[in-house]
Enzyme design. Structure first.
Site, PDB file in Angstrom:
ATOM      1  N   LYS A 186       0.897  -1.175   0.000  1.00  0.00           N
ATOM      2  CA  LYS A 186       0.000   0.000   0.000  1.00  0.00           C
ATOM      3  C   LYS A 186       0.924   1.210   0.000  1.00  0.00           C
ATOM      4  O   LYS A 186       1.681   1.424   0.935  1.00  0.00           O
ATOM      5  CB  LYS A 186      -0.869  -0.013   1.258  1.00  0.00           C
ATOM      6  N   GLU A 260       9.033   0.223  11.420  1.00  0.00           N
ATOM      7  CA  GLU A 260      10.128   1.213  11.407  1.00  0.00           C
ATOM      8  C   GLU A 260       9.448   2.569  11.589  1.00  0.00           C
ATOM      9  O   GLU A 260       8.737   3.034  10.700  1.00  0.00           O
ATOM     10  CB  GLU A 260      10.893   1.112  10.090  1.00  0.00           C
ATOM     11  N   CYS A 295      13.493   9.874   8.969  1.00  0.00           N
ATOM     12  CA  CYS A 295      13.334   9.333  10.336  1.00  0.00           C
ATOM     13  C   CYS A 295      14.625   9.494  11.116  1.00  0.00           C
ATOM     14  O   CYS A 295      14.603   9.550  12.336  1.00  0.00           O
ATOM     15  CB  CYS A 295      13.018   7.845  10.311  1.00  0.00           C
ATOM     16  N   GLU A 396       9.130  14.614  17.065  1.00  0.00           N
ATOM     17  CA  GLU A 396       9.602  14.484  15.692  1.00  0.00           C
ATOM     18  C   GLU A 396       8.859  15.494  14.820  1.00  0.00           C
ATOM     19  O   GLU A 396       7.634  15.511  14.783  1.00  0.00           O
ATOM     20  CB  GLU A 396       9.350  13.075  15.170  1.00  0.00           C
TER      21      GLU A 396
HETATM   22  P1  ADP Z   1       3.116  10.070   7.770  1.00  0.00           P
HETATM   23  O1  ADP Z   1       2.813  10.949   8.922  1.00  0.00           O
HETATM   24  O2  ADP Z   1       4.543   9.922   7.436  1.00  0.00           O
HETATM   25  O3  ADP Z   1       2.257  10.257   6.567  1.00  0.00           O
HETATM   26  P2  ADP Z   1       1.689   7.681   8.418  1.00  0.00           P
HETATM   27  O4  ADP Z   1       2.086   6.717   9.460  1.00  0.00           O
HETATM   28  O5  ADP Z   1       0.386   8.383   8.565  1.00  0.00           O
HETATM   29  O6  ADP Z   1       2.896   8.666   8.341  1.00  0.00           O
HETATM   30  O7  ADP Z   1       1.711   7.026   6.979  1.00  0.00           O
HETATM   31  C1  ADP Z   1       2.565   5.983   6.579  1.00  0.00           C
HETATM   32  C2  ADP Z   1       1.767   4.972   5.778  1.00  0.00           C
HETATM   33  O8  ADP Z   1       0.770   4.392   6.622  1.00  0.00           O
HETATM   34  C3  ADP Z   1       1.006   5.576   4.597  1.00  0.00           C
HETATM   35  O9  ADP Z   1       1.047   4.656   3.524  1.00  0.00           O
HETATM   36  C4  ADP Z   1      -0.400   5.704   5.147  1.00  0.00           C
HETATM   37  O10 ADP Z   1      -1.400   5.705   4.160  1.00  0.00           O
HETATM   38  C5  ADP Z   1      -0.503   4.466   5.998  1.00  0.00           C
HETATM   39  N1  ADP Z   1      -1.559   4.516   7.023  1.00  0.00           N
HETATM   40  C6  ADP Z   1      -2.027   5.603   7.687  1.00  0.00           C
HETATM   41  N2  ADP Z   1      -3.022   5.256   8.533  1.00  0.00           N
HETATM   42  C7  ADP Z   1      -3.183   3.920   8.424  1.00  0.00           C
HETATM   43  C8  ADP Z   1      -4.054   2.961   9.037  1.00  0.00           C
HETATM   44  N3  ADP Z   1      -4.954   3.313   9.954  1.00  0.00           N
HETATM   45  N4  ADP Z   1      -3.936   1.664   8.678  1.00  0.00           N
HETATM   46  C9  ADP Z   1      -3.018   1.283   7.767  1.00  0.00           C
HETATM   47  N5  ADP Z   1      -2.177   2.138   7.142  1.00  0.00           N
HETATM   48  C10 ADP Z   1      -2.250   3.443   7.456  1.00  0.00           C
END
Ligand code: ADP
Length: 494
Positions: A186, A260, A295, A396
């Protein structure tokens, strides 16, 4: 589109509204899309498919159907095919660099081309490790031949972020595939196109279904992927918050996860350090060319009193000399923040740091070009004089904001460096061997470097302690531990 496409807009149009399922670029089942805009100009790069549970179901079903045959391909042959993917992405590295620069705002010369240039390395590294998927024989009983074998898990779900999307994806999918798993990725909302092109290229080499990629929102697309009953493992890079959501969802199914997560990586500069090298290390460590969107960004710099003022002056001069501009312009050093949401978050942190009494030394200069007037540019900020409990020091930011703090003794610096919920990376700058080794041993981080600041390298274990994550990546052990299960077999010969 078999030849490299150097016009990233044309390439984005080719990938528009598509996902990669069962070896083909296909439209999302719902037909819904979301806009991906260039963070430098606001122009529409393309509409990306808004994948949902129905797309997850299609991709996982294809991956599950393909996995059994893939696991039967001899391990070295799987490795050869993965290495072949490396060769193909390397032939397309310039188009991938341009596309990732357009969608993320990362400068082409200093960042996007670097990412595309090292992408193949991850495929080649893991491609050579097929024959290392070995088991053991165990001296359990002379009448019983006892051994262990490594077996693939099945379907692996990989959820990736936008900051180095192709490279972070490769570090997950290459070991998963070589180990005999099939994969559903994804992608991040902000950067769906370059990784989709990588998938399309891989599809020329791998059997259909072995590798699939979806785009979409986290909860609507990532959520169903984690929850799908046929997904046996999740590997994730992203924020601590989302990491916890994924860990909880994985617990419901009792499946393993690799996480990570974030960091607030300290850099300790002793009085005896080589000033020029330390300043150069601060520039690369803080990833100023990537707007600090890393990161491992050296976002806390503890500098000993005797060298502190000279360090700040030299660091500011160097960042001032960097050019902010159009990410696709060869002369640009620093591009944009990836999204409006991140842009607002970074600016809010800068305002907070000022309110908390810090001095914000703003560096470089906004681009003059009128077509970039709406771009998500933030001038890099070096804070001095912040209290140690400042949000800017503790949280962060994921932006071009670093806090430089003065210290007197090495013990003070170590205590401050370790006083953090994070533990991803750290560096120490000194000519004294004892200080270097003592610090390396006592710093609470997964990756400590002395007098240098390299990024993640295939073959070197990468990952954090504390809230920075669970499990390490980028090595042979990572492939064995995270993408296989160990089975014990006993043959009674009595
Ligand atoms: P950032 O703040 O770097 O965007 P996220 O952790 O929100 O970090 O996003 C990292 C990845 O996790 C993206 O691909 C995002 O779409 C996905 N993501 C965000 N929320 C969820 C969730 N509830 N379940 C699964 N994947 C998620």
């Amino acid at each position: 589109m078999s030849q490299p496409v150097l016009d990233p807009r044309a390439l984005a149009r080719h990938l528009e509204a598509k996902q990669f399922i069962d070896g083909k670029l296909v439209a999302g089942k719902s037909g819904q899309t979301f806009d991906v805009n260039s963070p430098a100009t606001g122009e529409l790069v393309g509409k990306a498919a808004a994948g949902d549970a129905a797309d997850v179901a299609a991709a996982v079903s294809s991956a599950a159907a393909a996995q059994a045959a893939w696991a039967k391909v001899p391990a070295r042959q799987r490795g050869k095919l993965v290495a072949e993917c490396g060769r193909l992405v390397d032939e397309h590295k310039e188009e991938l660099a341009r596309l990732v620069a357009l969608e993320t705002g990362k400068a082409l010369r200093t960042e996007s081309r670097v990412e595309a240039g090292v992408l193949a390395d991850a495929f080649h590294f893991y491609g050579g490790l097929g024959s290392e998927l070995k088991g053991e024989t165990v001296p359990f009983n002379p009448d019983m031949l006892t051994m262990t074998v490594r077996e693939p898990i099945g379907v692996v779900g990989a959820i990736i972020p936008w900051n180095v999307p192709m490279m972070l994806m490769a570090l997950k999918i290459a070991p998963a595939l070589v180990a005999g798993n099939s994969v559903v990725v994804k992608s991040a909302e902000e950067a769906p196109f370059a990784v989709l092109r990588v998938a399309e290229l891989m599809g020329r080499i791998l059997p259909p279904g072995v590798f699939n990629i979806l785009s979409g929102m986290g909860p609507e697309c990532g959520g169903p992927l984690v929850a799908h009953p046929k997904v046996g493992k999740i590997t994730f890079t992203g924020s601590v918050e989302t990491g916890k959501i994924i860990y909880r969802a994985a617990a419901e199914k009792l499946i393993p996860v690799t996480l990570e997560l974030g960091g607030k990586s300290p850099m300790i500069v002793m009085d005896d350090a080589d000033l020029d090298k330390a300043v150069a290390g601060a520039i690369s460590g803080m990833r100023f060319t990537r707007q600090g969107q890393s990161c491992t960004a050296a976002s806390r710099m503890y500098v000993q009193r005797g060298i502190h003022d000279r360090f700040v002056t030299a660091l500011k001069a160097k960042v001032d000399a960097m050019k902010m501009g159009d990410p696709l312009d060869e002369t640009t050093d620093i591009g944009t923040i990836v999204s409006r949401q991140q842009y607002e978050k970074v600016n809010a942190y800068i305002a907070t740091g000022r309110k908390e009494g810090g001095t914000a030394h703003e560096c470089s200069a906004m681009p003059a070009d009128a077509k970039l007037a709406k771009g998500l540019y933030v001038r890099p900020v070096i804070f001095t004089g912040l209290p140690k409990d400042s949000k800017v020091v503790r949280e962060e930011i994921f932006g071009p904001v670093t806090a430089v703090m003065k210290f007197d003794t090495f013990e003070d610096a170590l205590a401050a460096a370790n006083d953090s919920e994070y533990g991803l990376a750290a560096t120490i700058w000194t000519k004294d061997l004892k200080t270097a080794l003592d610090g390396a041993r006592r710093l609470q981080a997964g990756f400590v470097q002395v007098n240098q600041n390299l990024v993640v390298q295939p073959g070197l274990s990468y990952g954090g302690v504390k809230t920075s994550g669970l499990g390490k990546e980028a090595t042979l052990e990572a492939m064995l531990e995270h993408f296989t299960t160990k089975k014990t077999i006993i043959v009674n010969m009595a």
